[in-house]
Scaffold this motif. Structure first.
Motif, PDB file in Angstrom:
ATOM      1  N   LEU A 213      30.389  33.632  49.184  1.00 28.20           N
ATOM      2  CA  LEU A 213      31.768  33.356  48.778  1.00 28.20           C
ATOM      3  C   LEU A 213      32.667  34.540  49.132  1.00 28.20           C
ATOM      4  O   LEU A 213      33.774  34.359  49.653  1.00 28.20           O
ATOM      5  N   VAL A 214      32.188  35.761  48.881  1.00 23.44           N
ATOM      6  CA  VAL A 214      33.003  36.943  49.197  1.00 23.44           C
ATOM      7  C   VAL A 214      33.207  37.064  50.700  1.00 23.44           C
ATOM      8  O   VAL A 214      34.322  37.259  51.189  1.00 23.44           O
ATOM      9  N   SER A 215      32.105  36.912  51.451  1.00 27.00           N
ATOM     10  CA  SER A 215      32.206  37.087  52.902  1.00 27.00           C
ATOM     11  C   SER A 215      33.140  36.059  53.537  1.00 27.00           C
ATOM     12  O   SER A 215      34.082  36.404  54.247  1.00 27.00           O
ATOM     13  N   PHE A 216      32.891  34.778  53.285  1.00 26.20           N
ATOM     14  CA  PHE A 216      33.756  33.744  53.858  1.00 26.20           C
ATOM     15  C   PHE A 216      35.130  33.792  53.212  1.00 26.20           C
ATOM     16  O   PHE A 216      36.121  33.393  53.821  1.00 26.20           O
ATOM     17  N   GLY A 217      35.167  34.274  51.971  1.00 22.42           N
ATOM     18  CA  GLY A 217      36.467  34.399  51.291  1.00 22.42           C
ATOM     19  C   GLY A 217      37.355  35.395  52.003  1.00 22.42           C
ATOM     20  O   GLY A 217      38.556  35.176  52.155  1.00 22.42           O
ATOM     21  N   ILE A 218      36.759  36.512  52.463  1.00 23.35           N
ATOM     22  CA  ILE A 218      37.564  37.471  53.221  1.00 23.35           C
ATOM     23  C   ILE A 218      38.063  36.818  54.506  1.00 23.35           C
ATOM     24  O   ILE A 218      39.223  36.925  54.869  1.00 23.35           O
ATOM     25  N   LYS A 219      37.164  36.089  55.167  1.00 17.53           N
ATOM     26  CA  LYS A 219      37.558  35.498  56.447  1.00 17.53           C
ATOM     27  C   LYS A 219      38.614  34.421  56.284  1.00 17.53           C
ATOM     28  O   LYS A 219      39.468  34.234  57.147  1.00 17.53           O
ATOM     29  N   SER A 220      38.557  33.678  55.160  1.00 10.66           N
ATOM     30  CA  SER A 220      39.539  32.613  55.014  1.00 10.66           C
ATOM     31  C   SER A 220      40.693  33.053  54.118  1.00 10.66           C
ATOM     32  O   SER A 220      41.572  32.259  53.826  1.00 10.66           O
ATOM     33  N   ALA A 221      40.713  34.322  53.705  1.00  5.70           N
ATOM     34  CA  ALA A 221      41.852  34.884  52.966  1.00  5.70           C
ATOM     35  C   ALA A 221      42.118  34.190  51.642  1.00  5.70           C
ATOM     36  O   ALA A 221      43.198  33.673  51.394  1.00  5.70           O
ATOM     37  N   ILE A 222      41.108  34.154  50.740  1.00  9.33           N
ATOM     38  CA  ILE A 222      41.345  33.618  49.408  1.00  9.33           C
ATOM     39  C   ILE A 222      41.671  34.770  48.463  1.00  9.33           C
ATOM     40  O   ILE A 222      41.395  35.923  48.760  1.00  9.33           O
ATOM     41  N   PHE A 223      42.259  34.435  47.317  1.00  9.12           N
ATOM     42  CA  PHE A 223      42.539  35.430  46.296  1.00  9.12           C
ATOM     43  C   PHE A 223      41.220  35.984  45.776  1.00  9.12           C
ATOM     44  O   PHE A 223      40.313  35.211  45.519  1.00  9.12           O
ATOM     45  N   LEU A 278      35.368  28.717  41.907  1.00 10.30           N
ATOM     46  CA  LEU A 278      36.125  28.210  43.059  1.00 10.30           C
ATOM     47  C   LEU A 278      37.478  27.666  42.606  1.00 10.30           C
ATOM     48  O   LEU A 278      38.504  27.882  43.257  1.00 10.30           O
ATOM     49  N   LEU A 279      37.473  26.982  41.447  1.00 16.54           N
ATOM     50  CA  LEU A 279      38.702  26.380  40.952  1.00 16.54           C
ATOM     51  C   LEU A 279      39.737  27.453  40.615  1.00 16.54           C
ATOM     52  O   LEU A 279      40.907  27.367  41.005  1.00 16.54           O
ATOM     53  N   PHE A 284      44.660  30.620  41.922  1.00 18.24           N
ATOM     54  CA  PHE A 284      45.350  31.898  42.121  1.00 18.24           C
ATOM     55  C   PHE A 284      45.812  32.056  43.565  1.00 18.24           C
ATOM     56  O   PHE A 284      46.896  32.582  43.830  1.00 18.24           O
ATOM     57  N   THR A 285      44.960  31.613  44.518  1.00 15.97           N
ATOM     58  CA  THR A 285      45.323  31.742  45.928  1.00 15.97           C
ATOM     59  C   THR A 285      46.625  31.003  46.211  1.00 15.97           C
ATOM     60  O   THR A 285      47.536  31.530  46.851  1.00 15.97           O
ATOM     61  N   MET A 286      46.719  29.775  45.662  1.00 18.78           N
ATOM     62  CA  MET A 286      47.931  28.975  45.857  1.00 18.78           C
ATOM     63  C   MET A 286      49.154  29.721  45.348  1.00 18.78           C
ATOM     64  O   MET A 286      50.151  29.879  46.055  1.00 18.78           O
ATOM     65  N   VAL A 287      49.062  30.189  44.093  1.00 21.55           N
ATOM     66  CA  VAL A 287      50.243  30.749  43.435  1.00 21.55           C
ATOM     67  C   VAL A 287      50.653  32.077  44.090  1.00 21.55           C
ATOM     68  O   VAL A 287      51.821  32.274  44.439  1.00 21.55           O
ATOM     69  N   ILE A 288      49.664  32.981  44.270  1.00 21.52           N
ATOM     70  CA  ILE A 288      49.990  34.304  44.816  1.00 21.52           C
ATOM     71  C   ILE A 288      50.572  34.176  46.215  1.00 21.52           C
ATOM     72  O   ILE A 288      51.562  34.827  46.555  1.00 21.52           O
TER      73      ILE A 288
END
Lengths: 505, 136, 133
Positions: A213-223, A278-279, A284-288
């Motif tokens: 989650l962290v690795s792909f999260g960095i690549k897809s730019a999530i909060f 994930l939820l 947070f990703t949406m709002v920020i």
């Protein structure tokens, strides 16, 4: 076995090789580029027909049987992503003819662009987790070079942030792969899906899921891992910004969808934190993202923050973990690639006309170029989710999925963020399009027609094509939604995928 | 670098190094060795030459631009993968052609073509890097 | 060895993280190199260590001499090392270019906000002669 499955990877490689051989001639490279992308689109359409008619297609490279060899797998999700990647390839191929300067063409812009597309397509097709790492690296090295090509000050700054955070994320990914191999002794994703539920140490499985989650999260730019994206995506030429903003982050989202539906399911991860996390992350990703966009006054920076915000919707759809939610997420990815890239491309045309990306120094586009304004409106409304454009159906299915799960808060947030998106788009509209013509404008502003001597039409035609597709998908959403539904159902029923790769169990 | 010893030694060494790299390359067919390591040794030969005589002279000796070398290498890789596809087999399947000449039998295969591609890519890549560093 | 290697990998990883957080760009790159090596080490030790025959097939036989070592982790590491080498070469070149252009390796200085982002866009023509596209 379907031998054609290798074509989405092979065709860009061949095109890149040819472009490298003929690198002395810009003219030849451009034609090779466009033709290669069209050939890719053709191959993807043929494959699409196969997958649509006969279900999941598999190719064992070099005839080495799974799980020992490298497997290419095309299910409906991979096919939809490949399709959009090929379409974007054609669009960017045409747009680059005008947008990319001689210097960049001489230093290998076209070969790199095709290698990038090859990496993206490889990531969509591969059925092997280590191979996924390799394709990510292929994609990364091409994107690094594309981003830094040109050596201007802010490009170097953007590239520094982008390069180091992505190097780090790849290493985390590799570490996750190592743990997976240590636990199960296999790297084939279908085989992993069989063996992970049998692993006794479920805590370790959860840990690996979080690492991914962290690795792909960095690549897809999530909060909260998104900060590198708005700091770098607005620095390279527009054609590159568009393909990065449209396509590249979505490869991270694709990887998240793939591992969290195939590998880390309820059967292998025995706790329900995963989808809660994930939820929250999605919300947070949406709002920020949308708040960041509201506070900026630079065309491409606003768009970059909106990328972050839109990623939140996709993560939310994934977190719902129902057919409806996944369908919404997949449709959202497809729609977002179209709308977002188009806005980037339009920002490029506006910059050509006005000489800047700063909204405060822009104005008068509506007065002198009403057609461009219409094209912008279509994409901006699609992004904000206005009926009957494509974004409306994407948001509608996500909201429906949220309501059917009785998750009212996150659904409310999603709707609110849609309104804030509209606010940012209005900001661009009010200044750049409706605002008065600024005092300092380039001499050609207002005199140069979109279709005429300046050859601006090379930039406008790709934008028109995408705008047309947005309207088409919006007015005729049913078949596209059905395709996404097929993809979502295939994702939820992992046994189909496993059987296609490993044979009947 | 101006050094009589280095110049003389390089002239002698470069042939040996290239031959050794080819030896490693062909040995890789059935035993440890292969295109990657052979390519590294081959690139070492040209690096040595570049240190002794400068990059201009090395470009002349190499005759072909290193990036073009990479392009030919990639082409060779793709072709080796595509050949089995025309025989309705998956991409990258190994295909063999045995030619019997009597005295020495020859084995031609797509893995050989693939290895040639790797060799060219490695030489081209390393030499490009060395040239850019030397000319900086 | 089964305990030493993971501890070593962990230590190197931690050192890498520490260096990654320093302000100098060069230290950051060294940090990435260390992390990359520690991940390779982890991959190696997770593939199980054993002292067995090399997995090579002798001429004339059809399979390697049992019991033979697992060759897969080594193949994976080799791939990872080559990829890592390419990426690090790029990172070093980028750091060098940045130093040349911006005159510092301190990240606070390096990453001060750039003013105009339009600088990256070089016009291919100035629209006067109808373009040379």
């Amino acid at each position: 076995m379907n031998g054609l499955l290798v074509l989405p990877v092979a065709i860009p490689l061949i095109t890149a090789t040819l472009a490298l051989l003929f690198r002395k001639s810009s003219q030849l490279q451009r034609w090779i580029g466009v033709l290669g992308m069209v050939a890719l689109l053709g191959a993807v359409l043929v494959l699409f027909r196969d997958v649509h008619n006969d279900g999941i297609q598999v190719l064992q490279l070099g005839n080495w049987a799974a799980p020992f060899g490298i497997t290419l797998v095309a299910d409906m999700l991979a096919m939809l992503m490949l399709g959009i990647s090929a379409i974007m390839g054609v669009i960017i191929g045409i747009y680059s003819i005008f947008d990319i300067d001689r210097e960049r063409e001489r230093f290998g812009y076209y070969p790199l662009l095709h290698i990038l597309i090859m990496g993206v397509n490889g990531s969509f097709l591969t059925g092997d987790i280590f191979n996924l790492y390799v394709w990510f690296e292929v994609m990364l090295i091409a994107s690094f070079t594309l981003l830094a090509l040109g050596n201007s000050k802010n490009q170097l700054q953007g590239a520094l942030k982008y390069v180091f955070i992505n190097l780090f994320s790849s290493l985390i990914f590799l570490f996750g792969v190592a743990l997976l191999y240590g636990m199960t002794g296999t790297l084939n994703m279908a085989d992993l899906a069989v063996r992970l539920p049998q692993v006794e140490n479920t805590g370790l499985v959860t840990t690996v899921a979080m690492i991914f989650l962290v690795s792909f999260g960095i690549k897809s730019a999530i909060f909260p891992l998104f900060f590198w994206l708005p700091a770098s995506y607005h620095t390279p030429p527009v054609a590159i910004s568009a393909i990065f903003g449209g396509l590249l982050t979505k490869v991270g989202v694709y990887a998240l969808i793939r591992v969290f539906t195939l590998l880390f399911t309820d059967a292998s991860v025995h706790n329900d934190y995963l989808h809660h996390i994930l939820l929250w992350v999605g919300g947070f990703t949406m709002v920020i993202g949308v708040l960041g966009a509201a506070s900026h006054m630079e065309f491409r920076k606003i768009l970059s923050f909106h990328i972050v915000s839109q990623i939140g919707y996709m993560i939310m759809g994934l977190a719902f973990n129902t057919a409806m939610g996944l369908m919404g997420a997949i449709f959202y990815v497809l729609h977002n690639i179209l709308a977002k890239s188009n806005l980037f491309l339009i920002s490029g045309i506006a910059q050509r006309l006005l000489g800047t990306f700063e909204l405060k120094k822009m104005g008068g586009l509506y007065k002198h170029y009403p057609f461009l304004a219409v094209l912008f409106l279509i994409s901006a409304f699609a992004l904000a989710g206005f009926p009957p454009l494509s974004g409306f159906w994407a948001k509608l299915s996500l909201v429906k999925a949220g309501l059917s799960l009785e998750l009212y808060v996150i659904t409310g947030v999603a709707i609110l963020v849609g309104l804030l998106t509209l606010f940012s788009m209005t900001k661009i509209w009010l200044t750049a399009f409706w605002g008065t013509v600024p005092e300092e404008v380039p001499g050609h502003f207002g005199k140069l027609p979109l279709f005429g001597a300046g050859k601006l039409y090379i930039l406008v035609i790709p934008v028109m094509i995408i705008a047309g597709m947005i309207i088409l998908v919006g007015l005729n959403a049913q078949p596209f939604l059905e395709l996404c539904m097929t993809a979502a159902e295939q994702l939820l029923d992992t046994s189909v995928y496993i059987e296609a790769v490993l044979g009947p169990q | 670098m101006k050094s009589l010893i280095l110049h003389t030694a390089t002239r002698l060494m470069i042939g040996v190094l290239v031959l050794f790299s080819l030896f490693l390359f062909f040995r890789g067919h059935d035993e440890p060795g292969g295109g990657f390591i052979g390519g590294l040794v081959g690139a070492g030969a040209f690096t040595l030459y570049a240190i002794a005589f400068g990059t201009e002279a090395t470009r002349k000796v190499l005759r072909i631009h290193p990036i073009t070398l990479i392009a030919y290498g990639l082409l060779s890789l793709v072709v080796s993968g595509l050949i089995p596809m025309f025989m309705a087999e998956p991409f990258l399947t190994g295909k063999w052609l045995f030619i019997e000449w009597g005295a020495f039998d020859t084995k031609l295969s797509t893995p050989l073509l693939f290895d040639i591609g790797v060799y060219l890519c490695v030489v081209g890549f390393i030499v490009t890097v060395i040239f850019s560093l030397e000319e900086e | 060895m089964d305990t030493i290697l993971p501890i070593l990998a962990g230590t190197i990883f931690a050192t890498g993280i520490y260096l990654l957080l320093r302000r100098s760009l060069i230290l950051t790159i060294i940090g990435i190199i260390l992390i990359s090596n520690s991940v390779n080490l982890a991959l190696f030790s997770l593939g199980r260590l054993s002292t067995e025959n090399p997995p090579l097939i002798k001429a004339g036989s059809l399979e390697p001499l049992a019991p033979f070592a697992n060759p897969l982790p080594q193949a994976l590491i080799l791939t990872a090392i080559v990829i890592g080498f390419g990426l690090l070469a790029f990172a070093l070149a980028l750091a060098y270019r940045s130093y040349r252009e911006l005159g510092t390796v301190d990240q606070d200085e390096l990453l001060k906000d750039a003013e105009d982002t339009s600088a990256a866009i070089v016009p291919k023509n100035d629209f006067k002669d109808g373009g040379d596209v």
